[in-house]
Design an enzyme around this catalytic site. Structure first.
Site, mmCIF file in Angstrom:
data_model
loop_
_atom_site.group_PDB
_atom_site.id
_atom_site.type_symbol
_atom_site.label_atom_id
_atom_site.label_comp_id
_atom_site.label_asym_id
_atom_site.label_seq_id
_atom_site.Cartn_x
_atom_site.Cartn_y
_atom_site.Cartn_z
ATOM 1 C CG HIS A 69 -1.815 -1.240 1.230
ATOM 2 N ND1 HIS A 69 -1.502 -2.325 1.998
ATOM 3 C CD2 HIS A 69 -2.939 -1.560 0.551
ATOM 4 C CE1 HIS A 69 -2.406 -3.272 1.802
ATOM 5 N NE2 HIS A 69 -3.289 -2.835 0.927
ATOM 6 N N GLY A 70 2.116 1.112 -0.308
ATOM 7 C CA GLY A 70 2.935 2.284 -0.537
ATOM 8 C C GLY A 70 3.483 3.007 0.670
#
Lengths: 424, 186, 283
Positions: free
Chosen positions: B151-152
């Site tokens: 999710h970065g």
């Protein structure tokens, strides 16, 4: 059968639900209002006890699977891991292993009760046959469960029992190899037994539902064997039967706990604490106690196929009891001769069980043959003839009459007082 | 019935309540072993230490070791990595807490509190993104630490979260230097 | 009282006997020609039995110094030494024991296995790498693993003893046998053909056992003043083996007592409730 009350939902939400799925009404009519003969004794609580044991075995089994590994190199150690490392693992494992024996103790009492009181007679034939199917499924389930810890008795029990199928001509050896998934009891066998051991209890549960359904269609038998004729002959299931069953169950649990906590290995085999070794057979291979009578019959017949057929025949014959018993009187209470033969037959079953644990030699084999012949004679000769020649005692006109006759001296039931010693 | 009712009512009610209560207590007690068996068993609890030999980890190299079934990153940081981590102001951090199991729970997330005690080269963190448990990729992301592919989330050279959605810094497991070249995790 | 009552009790009695008699699958260790081991007093027997901590600790010492040189105990971990309900050493003591052993670990980064001092989580190291090696070193006989041995041995009790054992809760057949075996070495009787490399034991099935007498007076030095006799060593190590086979025995019996008390009270309450419910119904 007429119920004592019917379920009338009052709450609007419940009304809404009941008109779409009458679930509460079904439970109410099956386990609350269901009319149960007022004269049932404590032998009738074993049906409830068996339901309890089935739930107990499924729940403890599902939990054990969370920690068990069905592989020949790990199975034994994973069971010991449960016994040693898992929180309360020892308790759950002992519940499951002793629970199997308790299940069989209860089912044998349940079956003997049915045979004594003629619970298999019309219109309860289907009920009886469903029960026989449950018994067969239980035998298969217990056998496969016993293989899972992969101890010496697991392995050699599996070897001996699967080899029974090799007795069948032509296809026998192939059947056995297919059962094994190889050329001996091995990992493939363990895996399929594990799978089936998980599956069969749910099949048992399914047949139990049919068994209970059939029971609720024809109604319960009772010690007099006389069908209820008026509402006076019955009481509603709740609270009367529920509280009595509850008391019976807790008494049974005391018996269970005695084994579970104090002698948890009494009903097992010491050899099963030795990891399976395909190269060494234990000196005495003995099946679990609940198979012993059949094991004795297997060994009583000198022919391999004959022994196997005799053993299976001993169970198959139970399916035909409703038609082998020709007596018009249902309950053994009113059949003086049948009563005696019944107890002789029970003694024969116990004798066969004792012989099953003895080595197959000398006098034990001869005794085994005599008892095996008697076992079958009871069903195939004695039961049919008894019905024709026996003079039964007078059967009461109704359950209420039987109860009031018993309670002579006490006030009638409607007065609400009865002699204190007449429990169950 | 009428004759016995008045005398019997209270005693009977008491009996019913006592029996019902006893049954409820029994059922509740019976449930406990079946719930208790879910917890990590004794053999799992015992497997709590992992030793790592640091001599084979070159400067700038990051190795992953397994502790309690989870990845632990052991990173021999370069001077540049350390300097970068030290430059960051606490106020610039998303999570100002050190999350170091070896320190007090409210210790601030300075580089000193994140790196090994007396061994500032070494950063030891549990390699589980604090968002939803993925394993972040090392030496990547805008902050030169880790970048989580799921999710970065991004972490800096002290394993501190610099860009969401992860809520907290990478956890530091309990560990100690057995010698200058060996640590024992757990 | 009436026909119903009497047939009920007549139904009860034989069935009770039946239920008990079916329990006769007493597991049998081949006992041909061997006498029954005498029944010993064990601290862990009976409904309130507990392990004698000092005895189990001494037993561990005998196991460690004598038995463990040939017998494995692969389900036994060092951490077990510090758990409650057995020898219950302190964690530091258990750690010290573990560190006294080299345990194989690895592979390391170079792919090699290496030895390191034991930790609490390690299993007890086996004296031989596999069964074949154990047999090769022991004249073809495999020294059985100790992990579950105390539960894996028994002898045939026979009728009516096996029924009485249900009521007396006797479950110590395995330790009786092991103790009898350890003290049962004798000169072979006149005319007994003892095979090469075997030893005569009164209680071993067939009498010819490959294990030489493992324990003798004064062999292990006790620090607590306990007599250093064969009989004492044997009792101690056997108690230790029982604990190793059933480490939660104490917890089991303790919980059992609580459950029994609960069930009996609950059954009593149900009985009176049932009587109340059925009071107005003749049956």
């Amino acid at each position: 059968m007429s119920g004592h009350s019917t379920f009338e939902p009052k709450h609007p939400a419940l009304k809404w639900f009941e008109s779409r799925l009458p679930l509460v009404g079904l439970i109410h009519s099956s386990f609350v209002a269901y009319p149960t003969p007022r004269n049932l004794n404590y032998w009738w609580t074993f049906g409830g006890i068996l339901s309890l044991m089935l739930v107990c075995q499924i729940v403890s089994g599902v939990v054990l699977v969370m920690h068990y590994t069905p592989h020949i190199t790990l199975a034994f150690d994973s069971v010991e891991h449960i016994m040693r490392d898992v929180s309360y693992g020892w308790l759950i494992r002992y519940i499951h292993s002793n629970g199997a024996s308790m299940f069989f103790i209860a089912v044998y009492i349940h079956m003997f009760r049915g045979l004594y009181y003629g619970s298999y007679k019309a219109p309860r034939e289907v009920l009886w046959i469903l029960g026989c199917i449950i018994y067969l499924l239980m035998m298969a389930t217990a056998f496969m469960g016993y293989v899972l810890p992969w101890g010496q008795m697991s392995f050699w029990g599996a070897t001996v029992i699967t080899n029974l199928f090799s007795a069948f001509p032509v296809v026998g050896p192939t059947i056995v190899e297919w059962l094994w998934g190889g050329f001996s009891v091995d990992n493939a066998t363990l895996n399929r037994f594990f799978s089936l051991h998980y599956l069969l209890p749910f099949m048992i549960a399914g047949v139990v539902v049919l068994h209970v359904w059939a029971l609720h269609v024809v109604g319960q038998n009772n010690p007099t064997g006389v069908e209820p004729k008026s509402p006076k002959d019955t009481v509603p299931f709740t609270p009367y039967a529920t509280i009595k069953d509850g008391f019976g169950m807790v008494c049974f649990l005391i018996f269970f706990a005695w084994f579970l906590f104090y002698i948890p290995n009494y009903l097992g085999h010491a050899d099963n604490y030795i990891p399976a070794n395909p190269l060494v057979t234990p000196a005495h291979i003995v099946p679990e106690w609940y198979y012993l009578p059949f094991y004795a019959m297997l060994r009583a017949v000198p022919d391999k196929l004959g022994g196997v057929l005799t053993m299976f025949g001993a169970i198959i014959v139970l399916f035909f009891v409703p038609w082998l018993d020709t007596s018009k009187v249902r309950s053994g209470v009113y059949r003086p001769l049948f009563k005696q033969f019944f107890w002789i037959w029970v003694a024969v079953c116990i004798g066969l069980g004792w012989l099953g644990a003895k080595p197959a030699e000398g006098g034990y084999v001869i005794a085994g043959r005599i008892l095996t012949i008697y076992y079958f004679a009871h069903f195939l000769i004695i039961l049919p003839l008894l019905g024709l020649f026996e003079k039964p005692k007078a059967v009461p006109a109704s359950i209420t009459e039987a109860v009031l006759g018993k309670n002579r001296g006490a006030a009638p039931a409607s007065a609400g007082v009865s002699a204190p010693q007449t429990k169950g | 019935m009428a004759a016995t009712e008045t005398a019997g009512t209270t005693r009977r009610d008491f009996l019913y309540i006592a029996t019902g209560a006893m049954g409820a207590v029994g059922a509740a007690a019976l449930v406990w072993p079946f719930v208790s068996q879910l917890q990590p068993d004794a053999s799992v609890l015992a497997l709590s230490t992992t030793e790592v030999d640091l001599t084979s980890i070159a400067e700038g190299q990051m190795v992953t070791v397994k502790w309690r079934g989870k990845p632990v990153f052991v990173w021999n940081r370069t001077e540049k990595d350390i300097a970068e981590a030290k430059e960051v102001q606490l106020s610039a951090l998303l999570d100002p807490i050190a999350r170091n199991a070896n320190l007090a729970a409210d210790a601030p997330a300075t580089d000193e509190n994140r790196a090994g005690e007396g061994h500032e080269k070494w950063l030891v963190v549990i390699g589980i993104c604090t968002h939803l448990g993925c394993v972040p990729i090392g030496h990547s992301g805008e902050y030169d630490g880790w970048f989580c592919p799921c999710h970065g989330s991004e972490y800096d050279t002290a394993g501190r979260v610099r860009r969401g959605p992860a809520p907290t810094n990478l956890d530091i497991p309990p560990y100690q230097f057995v010698s200058d070249t060996k640590i024992s995790i757990g | 009282m009436s026909t119903t009552m009497s047939f009920r009790s007549s139904l009860l009695r034989p069935l009770a006997v039946a239920a008990l008699a079916f329990g006769l699958a007493a597991p049998a260790l081949a006992a041909e020609g061997a006498p029954k081991p005498p029944r010993e007093e064990w601290s862990f027997a009976g409904p309130f039995g507990t392990f004698d901590q000092a005895q189990v600790q001494r037993g561990f010492q005998v196991f460690k110094e004598v038995c463990a040189s040939c017998h494995a105990a692969h389900l036994f971990s060092f951490r077990n030494l510090a758990q409650p309900g057995g020898p219950s050493f302190s964690e530091a003591q258990a750690k010290a024991v573990a560190e006294g052993y080299q345990v194989q670990d690895g592979p390391n980064d170079a792919g090699d296995m290496f030895d390191r001092p034991g930790r609490l989580s390690d299993r007890w190291p086996s004296p031989f790498p596999n069964e074949q090696a154990a047999r090769a070193s022991n004249g073809g006989a495999y020294p059985p693993d100790f992990s579950t041995l105390a539960k894996a041995r028994t002898y045939e009790v026979g009728f009516p003893g096996f029924l009485i054992d249900i009521f007396t809760q006797y479950q110590e057949n395995g330790v009786d046998y092991i103790h009898a075996l350890l003290v049962g070495y004798e000169e072979p009787p006149e005319g007994f053909a003892l095979p090469e490399g075997a030893h005569y034991n009164k209680y071993f099935p067939g009498h010819a056992i490959k294990m030489p007498q493992p324990l003798s007076d004064g062999q292990v030095t006790y620090t607590d003043g306990t007599p250093e006799t064969l009989d004492q060593y044997s009792r101690d190590v056997t108690a230790f083996m029982m604990w190793m086979a059933e480490p939660h025995l104490e917890a089991r019996k303790r919980l059992g007592f609580q459950v029994m008390i609960f069930l009996i009270i609950f059954a009593g309450l149900l009985y009176f409730t049932k009587k109340k419910v059925w009071k107005s119904v003749g049956h």
